[in-house]
Design an enzyme around this catalytic site. Sequence first.
Site, mmCIF file in Angstrom:
data_model
loop_
_atom_site.group_PDB
_atom_site.id
_atom_site.type_symbol
_atom_site.label_atom_id
_atom_site.label_comp_id
_atom_site.label_asym_id
_atom_site.label_seq_id
_atom_site.Cartn_x
_atom_site.Cartn_y
_atom_site.Cartn_z
ATOM 1 N N ASN A 1 40.445 26.431 45.200
ATOM 2 C CA ASN A 1 39.455 27.111 46.038
ATOM 3 C C ASN A 1 38.232 26.210 46.059
ATOM 4 O O ASN A 1 37.679 25.908 45.012
ATOM 5 C CB ASN A 1 39.047 28.463 45.430
ATOM 6 N N ARG B 1 47.299 35.298 52.249
ATOM 7 C CA ARG B 1 47.195 35.453 50.809
ATOM 8 C C ARG B 1 46.547 36.800 50.502
ATOM 9 O O ARG B 1 45.434 37.072 50.947
ATOM 10 C CB ARG B 1 46.349 34.318 50.213
ATOM 11 N N HIS C 1 43.522 39.355 40.518
ATOM 12 C CA HIS C 1 42.289 38.887 41.160
ATOM 13 C C HIS C 1 41.123 39.737 40.638
ATOM 14 O O HIS C 1 40.454 40.439 41.395
ATOM 15 C CB HIS C 1 42.424 38.974 42.689
ATOM 16 N N GLU D 1 40.832 31.948 40.133
ATOM 17 C CA GLU D 1 39.575 31.401 39.604
ATOM 18 C C GLU D 1 39.299 31.759 38.145
ATOM 19 O O GLU D 1 38.324 32.459 37.839
ATOM 20 C CB GLU D 1 38.401 31.845 40.484
ATOM 21 N N GLU E 1 41.587 28.876 48.995
ATOM 22 C CA GLU E 1 40.377 29.444 49.596
ATOM 23 C C GLU E 1 39.461 28.314 50.028
ATOM 24 O O GLU E 1 39.334 27.309 49.324
ATOM 25 C CB GLU E 1 39.576 30.316 48.603
ATOM 26 N N TYR F 1 34.392 25.538 47.769
ATOM 27 C CA TYR F 1 33.278 26.046 48.569
ATOM 28 C C TYR F 1 32.118 25.069 48.698
ATOM 29 O O TYR F 1 31.586 24.862 49.768
ATOM 30 C CB TYR F 1 32.760 27.376 47.987
#
Length: 524
Positions: free
Chosen positions: A344, A111, A157, A203, A418, A346
């Site tokens: 994504n 990506r 991005h 995001e 991600e 985390y």
Amino acid sequence: MALQKFPLVGLLLLLTIVVSTATADGPVCPPSTKLSRSSFPQGFLFGTATAAYQVEGAVNETCRGPALWDIFCKRYPKRCNNDHADVAVDFFHRYKEDIQLMKSLNTDAFRLSIAWTRIFPHGRKEKGVSQAGVQFYHNVIDELLRNGIIPFVTVFHWDTPQDLEDEYGGFLSERIVKDFREYADFVFQEYGGKVKNWITFNEPWVFAHAGYDVGKKAPGRCSSYVNAKCQDGRSGYEAYLVSHNLLNAHAEAFEAFKLCKQCIGGKVGIAHSPAWFEPHDLADSQDGSSINRALDFMLGWHLDTTMYGDYPQIMKDIVGHRLPTFTTEQKAKLKNSAHFVGLNYYTSTFSNHLEKPDYSKPRWKQDSLISWEPKNVNNYTIGSKPFTAALPVYAKGFRSLLKYIKDKYANPEIMIMENGYGDVLGATDSVEVGTADHNRKYYLQRHLLSMQEAICIDKVNVTGYFIWSLLDNFEWQDGYKNRFGLYYVDYKNNLTRHEKLSGKYYKEFLSEGVRPSMIKNDEL
Ligand SMILES: *[C@@H]1O[C@H](CO)[C@@H](O)[C@H](O)[C@H]1NC(C)=O
Ligand SMILES: *[C@@H]1O[C@H](CO)[C@@H](O)[C@H](O)[C@H]1NC(C)=O
Ligand SMILES: *[C@@H]1O[C@H](CO)[C@@H](O)[C@H](O)[C@H]1NC(C)=O
Ligand SMILES: *[C@@H]1O[C@H](CO)[C@@H](O)[C@H](O)[C@H]1NC(C)=O
């Protein structure tokens, strides 16, 4: 509740794999005894991820125009840890070398993002197209394809052309919608014949919240009651406006994609970035019920909108007139404007119902009527937090979030765009310490296992997984001090790449089982 601290290094991992037999009602997981590629459904894609601004460097090549972050870091050096992207990790010149790293990891996909500033250096086609910039991404994409690696491309991005910031405030203005569509259409037409997987926006929650509500990220805007560093901005207002324009821009780009002939067969989505939440106090039902509200604000804000055509009702109820409204035409364009849910993941946090909001100081987090707590009522940290970890490690939250999305949004296709672990090594930072990243390896094992359980037990339709990141890189406000790579970048020694323990682990994980590129099409 797995809220106890567990030791990270030296723990003997018993990664028990659950075997499920073929059923008609969900992903089919092959039998396996050890966690590896072969524990996942056939055709599942594994990759790594990067973003243009964070890795390319070469800021003055290809007639690249200035980006939002160039100016932000120049104006407020401390807000970028006194770092800048001028050199970064120089993916621009080293992409061939880096694609060999991807190949050596046995990854299937990569990506990357396209820097808008390299294609339209001044933000609009009429102000000039950089042929050298256009060619650069052709070269990267062609090199990936030559090496059997599938490109996944992010259109935006976070690197807004500075000229559009100066002209009309970038995403604060609805003028961005037309300009973004022109740009997205251009890259779809240019690369859509060879790139079949697209992410319009990375995001949106972080972009709007960190950039325009708490001022942590460029353009660093907020009210002074939120962050004294902000020179300008209006918390509780601007983030909603920015997301509104971003969502309309996405819908326009999606329409352009559907009209793009060479794009046929391709897919478009958004990479969302919710945390998972656990109740701060299990005995407090308000905390438990606050979790749905937390997710409506953090994920539903952009996901409900692109699925159903409007914001979640709870946001409309609470934010009221500060939340812009869509016209009937905009709603129609937004509805079903994504082919998959990009995610994504985390970390997770505790959700504490906010009893007494201060309505004179509006801000996004307060609007959700939640306080995010790093510790619960019993003083436990969520999951565990190794000393140098940027964020708490909580793999269980990953599985819970996947199940939540499956149940709430009618079982969509999900791609993990991600997932990864950042460490801030400080004074101990060196090639030796940086490559002995046991905690990152542990993080990846736990999260791959949680994802495998989500797919094979909960029957969530996840079809791909990208580790953030291939290389250590420019981590926005943290500069280079927060490292996320599977490869260590030696910034003091010619940007040399060194494989970390986590890279070795991913390589071995991927070496077992059948690579999708080795499966005949009719078997997929
Ligand atoms: C997962 O989603 C893809 C894309 O929509 C679809 O083709 C596939 O059948 C789904 N798989 C399952 C097991 O539902
Ligand atoms: C890029 O150009 C700017 C403006 O001329 C300059 O300040 C900067 O040093 C240059 N960066 C590099 C890496 O050449
Ligand atoms: C919570 O833990 C910290 C140490 O991590 C300790 O200093 C503090 O006193 C504890 N608080 C309570 C209420 O137990
Ligand atoms: C620095 O690395 C690049 C890319 O690997 C290489 O081409 C170059 O020769 C290296 N320079 C030195 C001085 O080692």
